[in-house]
Design a protein around this motif. Sequence first.
Motif, mmCIF file in Angstrom:
data_model
loop_
_atom_site.group_PDB
_atom_site.id
_atom_site.type_symbol
_atom_site.label_atom_id
_atom_site.label_comp_id
_atom_site.label_asym_id
_atom_site.label_seq_id
_atom_site.Cartn_x
_atom_site.Cartn_y
_atom_site.Cartn_z
ATOM 1 N N ASP A 76 0.816 -1.217 0.000
ATOM 2 C CA ASP A 76 0.000 0.000 0.000
ATOM 3 C C ASP A 76 0.853 1.273 0.000
ATOM 4 O OD1 ASP A 76 0.910 0.045 2.577
ATOM 5 O OD2 ASP A 76 -1.040 -0.358 3.495
ATOM 6 N N GLN A 77 2.167 1.096 -0.042
ATOM 7 C CA GLN A 77 3.038 2.267 -0.188
ATOM 8 C C GLN A 77 3.495 2.467 -1.635
ATOM 9 O OE1 GLN A 77 5.736 0.944 3.036
ATOM 10 N NE2 GLN A 77 5.471 2.990 3.889
ATOM 11 N N ILE A 78 3.072 1.604 -2.533
ATOM 12 C CA ILE A 78 3.323 1.866 -3.954
ATOM 13 C C ILE A 78 2.596 3.159 -4.296
ATOM 14 C CG2 ILE A 78 2.913 1.040 -6.310
ATOM 15 C CD1 ILE A 78 2.964 -1.811 -5.252
ATOM 16 N N PRO A 79 3.260 4.077 -4.986
ATOM 17 C CA PRO A 79 2.620 5.371 -5.267
ATOM 18 C C PRO A 79 1.257 5.197 -5.955
ATOM 19 C CG PRO A 79 4.936 5.425 -5.916
ATOM 20 C CD PRO A 79 4.636 4.009 -5.517
ATOM 21 N N THR A 80 0.329 6.061 -5.609
ATOM 22 C CA THR A 80 -0.983 6.039 -6.265
ATOM 23 C C THR A 80 -1.066 7.091 -7.363
ATOM 24 O OG1 THR A 80 -1.816 7.540 -4.584
ATOM 25 C CG2 THR A 80 -2.173 5.190 -4.216
ATOM 26 N N PRO A 137 6.631 -3.018 -4.725
ATOM 27 C CA PRO A 137 7.724 -2.057 -4.772
ATOM 28 C C PRO A 137 9.030 -2.775 -5.066
ATOM 29 C CG PRO A 137 6.514 -1.910 -2.697
ATOM 30 C CD PRO A 137 6.046 -3.129 -3.393
ATOM 31 N N SER A 138 9.907 -2.089 -5.766
ATOM 32 C CA SER A 138 11.237 -2.649 -5.982
ATOM 33 C C SER A 138 12.091 -2.321 -4.760
ATOM 34 C CB SER A 138 11.844 -2.069 -7.259
ATOM 35 O OG SER A 138 12.160 -0.713 -7.082
ATOM 36 N N PRO A 139 13.107 -3.139 -4.508
ATOM 37 C CA PRO A 139 13.876 -2.927 -3.277
ATOM 38 C C PRO A 139 14.804 -1.715 -3.342
ATOM 39 C CG PRO A 139 14.809 -4.726 -4.561
ATOM 40 C CD PRO A 139 13.549 -4.324 -5.261
ATOM 41 N N LEU A 140 14.942 -1.045 -2.226
ATOM 42 C CA LEU A 140 16.025 -0.070 -2.050
ATOM 43 C C LEU A 140 17.121 -0.816 -1.302
ATOM 44 C CD1 LEU A 140 16.875 2.998 -2.313
ATOM 45 C CD2 LEU A 140 16.386 3.097 0.135
ATOM 46 N N CYS A 141 18.270 -0.913 -1.919
ATOM 47 C CA CYS A 141 19.329 -1.775 -1.390
ATOM 48 C C CYS A 141 20.464 -0.956 -0.799
ATOM 49 C CB CYS A 141 19.898 -2.647 -2.507
ATOM 50 S SG CYS A 141 18.632 -3.472 -3.481
ATOM 51 N N ARG A 142 20.946 -1.405 0.327
ATOM 52 C CA ARG A 142 22.141 -0.797 0.905
ATOM 53 C C ARG A 142 23.335 -1.625 0.442
ATOM 54 N NH1 ARG A 142 23.715 1.794 5.935
ATOM 55 N NH2 ARG A 142 25.936 2.201 5.621
ATOM 56 N N ALA A 143 24.309 -0.968 -0.205
ATOM 57 C CA ALA A 143 25.448 -1.684 -0.786
ATOM 58 C C ALA A 143 26.551 -1.899 0.245
ATOM 59 C CB ALA A 143 25.978 -0.914 -1.996
ATOM 60 N N GLN A 166 6.028 11.994 -20.940
ATOM 61 C CA GLN A 166 5.109 10.987 -20.382
ATOM 62 C C GLN A 166 5.886 9.822 -19.760
ATOM 63 O OE1 GLN A 166 3.572 8.318 -23.810
ATOM 64 N NE2 GLN A 166 3.811 10.298 -24.795
ATOM 65 N N VAL A 167 7.002 9.460 -20.391
ATOM 66 C CA VAL A 167 7.775 8.317 -19.897
ATOM 67 C C VAL A 167 8.476 8.690 -18.589
ATOM 68 C CG1 VAL A 167 9.502 6.577 -20.473
ATOM 69 C CG2 VAL A 167 8.109 7.593 -22.285
ATOM 70 N N VAL A 168 9.047 9.887 -18.560
ATOM 71 C CA VAL A 168 9.675 10.364 -17.319
ATOM 72 C C VAL A 168 8.621 10.405 -16.202
ATOM 73 C CG1 VAL A 168 10.869 12.297 -16.226
ATOM 74 C CG2 VAL A 168 11.417 11.671 -18.589
ATOM 75 N N LEU A 169 7.414 10.829 -16.575
ATOM 76 C CA LEU A 169 6.308 10.848 -15.607
ATOM 77 C C LEU A 169 6.080 9.454 -15.014
ATOM 78 C CD1 LEU A 169 3.759 12.363 -14.415
ATOM 79 C CD2 LEU A 169 2.510 11.449 -16.395
ATOM 80 N N HIS A 170 5.925 8.456 -15.879
ATOM 81 C CA HIS A 170 5.655 7.098 -15.374
ATOM 82 C C HIS A 170 6.815 6.593 -14.511
ATOM 83 C CE1 HIS A 170 3.270 6.779 -19.401
ATOM 84 N NE2 HIS A 170 2.554 7.390 -18.486
ATOM 85 N N GLN A 171 8.025 6.940 -14.923
ATOM 86 C CA GLN A 171 9.193 6.441 -14.188
ATOM 87 C C GLN A 171 9.365 7.134 -12.842
ATOM 88 O OE1 GLN A 171 10.428 3.776 -14.894
ATOM 89 N NE2 GLN A 171 10.323 3.431 -17.111
ATOM 90 N N SER A 172 8.545 8.125 -12.559
ATOM 91 C CA SER A 172 8.646 8.776 -11.246
ATOM 92 C C SER A 172 8.349 7.797 -10.109
ATOM 93 C CB SER A 172 7.718 9.993 -11.161
ATOM 94 O OG SER A 172 6.353 9.586 -11.195
ATOM 95 N N VAL A 173 7.719 6.652 -10.419
ATOM 96 C CA VAL A 173 7.518 5.658 -9.343
ATOM 97 C C VAL A 173 8.848 5.238 -8.737
ATOM 98 C CG1 VAL A 173 5.320 4.683 -10.143
ATOM 99 C CG2 VAL A 173 7.460 3.666 -10.925
ATOM 100 N N ILE A 174 9.896 5.233 -9.547
ATOM 101 C CA ILE A 174 11.223 4.854 -9.021
ATOM 102 C C ILE A 174 11.644 5.838 -7.933
ATOM 103 C CG2 ILE A 174 13.647 4.443 -9.578
ATOM 104 C CD1 ILE A 174 12.853 4.096 -12.513
ATOM 105 N N GLY A 175 11.555 7.122 -8.261
ATOM 106 C CA GLY A 175 11.976 8.148 -7.310
ATOM 107 C C GLY A 175 11.065 8.221 -6.094
ATOM 108 N N LEU A 176 9.768 8.114 -6.341
ATOM 109 C CA LEU A 176 8.810 8.230 -5.225
ATOM 110 C C LEU A 176 9.003 7.101 -4.221
ATOM 111 C CD1 LEU A 176 5.700 9.258 -7.351
ATOM 112 C CD2 LEU A 176 6.927 10.739 -5.741
ATOM 113 N N GLU A 177 9.178 5.881 -4.728
ATOM 114 C CA GLU A 177 9.426 4.766 -3.808
ATOM 115 C C GLU A 177 10.758 4.943 -3.075
ATOM 116 O OE1 GLU A 177 7.093 1.078 -6.094
ATOM 117 O OE2 GLU A 177 9.209 0.899 -5.582
ATOM 118 N N SER A 178 11.776 5.396 -3.794
ATOM 119 C CA SER A 178 13.087 5.604 -3.159
ATOM 120 C C SER A 178 12.968 6.637 -2.041
ATOM 121 C CB SER A 178 14.109 6.115 -4.184
ATOM 122 O OG SER A 178 14.225 5.244 -5.265
#
Lengths: 469, 469
Positions: free
Chosen positions: A14-18, A82-88, A238-250
């Motif tokens: 439920d934390q995946i961006p809406t 959500p995709s993982p945020l990984c600590r290296a 539009q593509v950059v818009l959709h890819q904002s899920v990456i940043g929002l989840e991060s």
Amino acid sequence: MAQTTPYRTYLDEDQIPTAWYNLRADMPTKPEPMRLPDGTVAQFEHIAPVFADELVRQELDDQTAFFEIPAGVREMYKVYRPSPLCRAYNLERALGTPARIYYKFEGNNTSGSHKLNSALAQAYYAHEQGLTTITTETGAGQWGTALSEAAAHYGLDCDVFMVRASYEQKPFRRSVMQTFGANVTPSPSQETEIGRKMYANEANRSGSLGTAISEAVERALHVPENRGRYQLGSVLNQVVLHQSVIGLESYTALERLGEYPDVVVGCAGGGSNLGGLIAPFMRDKLDGTHPDTRFIAVEPKSCPSLTRGRFAYDFADTGQTCPLVKMYTLGNGFIPSPDHAGGLRYHGMSPIISQLRHDGHLDAVAVAQTEVFAAAERFAKLETILPAPESSHAIKVAIDEALKAKESGEEKVILFGLTGTGYFDMTAYESFNNKTMVDHVPSDEELEAGFSTIPAIPGVQAAGGLPLE
Amino acid sequence: MAQTTPYRTYLDEDQIPTAWYNLRADMPTKPEPMRLPDGTVAQFEHIAPVFADELVRQELDDQTAFFEIPAGVREMYKVYRPSPLCRAYNLERALGTPARIYYKFEGNNTSGSHKLNSALAQAYYAHEQGLTTITTETGAGQWGTALSEAAAHYGLDCDVFMVRASYEQKPFRRSVMQTFGANVTPSPSQETEIGRKMYANEANRSGSLGTAISEAVERALHVPENRGRYQLGSVLNQVVLHQSVIGLESYTALERLGEYPDVVVGCAGGGSNLGGLIAPFMRDKLDGTHPDTRFIAVEPKSCPSLTRGRFAYDFADTGQTCPLVKMYTLGNGFIPSPDHAGGLRYHGMSPIISQLRHDGHLDAVAVAQTEVFAAAERFAKLETILPAPESSHAIKVAIDEALKAKESGEEKVILFGLTGTGYFDMTAYESFNNKTMVDHVPSDEELEAGFSTIPAIPGVQAAGGLPLE
């Protein structure tokens, strides 16, 4: 803080961006509008024959900050996000750096990259509009795979024009797309007018993204009953818009960890992953909340649009059939050396990224592919992920930044985008391991030849992308 | 309950198991002990020249229920675990079944499968013992990749003998292992005595797992200063032990969701994934907590050890250099048809799985590869994961079970193991799509020929795996 950070942080479902976040709404200087070759600003009706209606609305809207993610897309996001945020941690230890390195890993889905985030959105809107067919181009194959997968899900026909060099070098990529039911054609092909024209000139026969785009657009326009549209995997707003899920989840994941990045690093080909990753952090920079965050776009030395290109209106495609966008470009006729194996081969760059770069909000660096693959192999051994060559551009610079922190003793936080996996890029890894890989840096003359293909636009710019005097 | 189940359930990092579970400790009838060719029960000193000491202890111990996972292994588990427990909503909808289908997905790491769970453990113990070199065999390449990755992490040399047919068909698998620094040799090779013997007979030249095992063992025994050991990716008790992380995580995740499986399905080659997945659920069945849970092992019709094999002592390898284990076996000389593309090619089966099967606690079914690939493609389109052919055996039977539930209207819970991804198996997918894939079912004569290679053991069994009269 550092000790309690897990290796992998997964948000809850439920934390995946809406909603997708549209950075343009908050940019003090907006990217310039799309134009037609005669200089007219492109309107809805000019672009709607090519793109699905809702995507055109998103493309043209630089005012609305948030677009709701439709339930039909969100439901599919839940399948792999959500995709993982990984600590290296392993990388940090090996480097002996005080920096804390995080990466957002988008490779855990069958398309193998972040591309699926936009593919699902685009296929969804096409399906909602009652279209039957979507067409696209693909180079390395990540985008074509993602769109094939999305098309299969929403029940659409999918025609993929694959750059001929890749088509021949990467038969397995092609098979994956075919497994998802896509129709894959090597480009230039004999199946479109523009393809035949390109194919006739032997120098063009190995293909380029620009050519494949032209073919895919032509194909879309010829689908019966106007029920075909073209879909593009990067560059566009539009593509950059959709890819904002990456940043929002991060952003949310780092917030949960009590962290905020000092440096955000992403590879840049067309700019969609980078634009999506940085979006919410760039908002904080632009509005003064976090004015000191550094953003670094990493591109290949062999295709250096941001570091050596011109900021000009140029065609999105080599066939010069698409509208023009204002971007850093090497010229629509520029084709990177066939020696270049690392992806990120597009001649231009997202207008959003280009504008941010032009306005000094974002740095850009170009790196040689042998140093990229060296970083990739080091990362693979430490972090157990075999990265895509594209993603490895970001790894290389994240490591550089971590080593700088080691020198200065700074405890900085580095976030980079790990866009995908390299399972289909083993030919490139082999050439690196065999030491047959070479670094190609275009000469000034090669670049000039590319610039000469940038058109003159009445009242806007001179030929070659030069300003009007 | 069902509506609130997320698509993906990720446990927290601190819920990764801290101990492996040894199902043998709770089996009313224990698997029979390893024996030497003269019938003696194998002791520590017989096996320790081949396997790392701690692994031998684990191999022989059928009393200790839990083995602590060492911190050095646990730290690496955190890099790619917990793996997600996935709810197959899309598949359920497409089937129209009232069943709730879950799968534990082990493919989100660069080895592409569950094999890494044991590879890390085995490489860790070898490193702790001060060894320099580990050797192994690989067929499809998943195990070789996993062990290469683990060896790179702990700084060991890794020699992989790859079945020659796979070596030639899967050059990219080989490249991944080489990228992780492994030394990959096609088997049979000219580099070992047993290899040269096998190679001399042209019929054996495409290789088999059994042959590659013999070569790897020979190589391990010849590493200077006794600092080499052989490592095996399945079959052995130690491997099933390590793979219990799959089952333990599944158990905890289902508990969190308030679910318990009515049916647990896994593919079975050597049995390590299946044994690991079922371990804690089988404990519940054996101790009467959940007596009605059904367990289904799925194997290929072309290599049907559980459904058509003999329950007998047999060599683990074709070269007959390893000790003997009591298992369902097709005979150490059995080589599956080259038409078979779906993995799971080993002639025998884990003694644990074999004993459970023999005692009626576990069912087994054999499926044809064309129906396996049909299930795989359906699954890929619905669930966005391109499954490994091995894993797809379980998908096929999970779908069958869900369809039975549809017929009977039962709301049953199905859990299956999705062991890995199929990115390196596109040749097989292509042959399915081209309709050139054929199903091979060994004739009774072929099986008899295999059985004839099962040795006589003084006082234990007659030749051919038949009981002593």
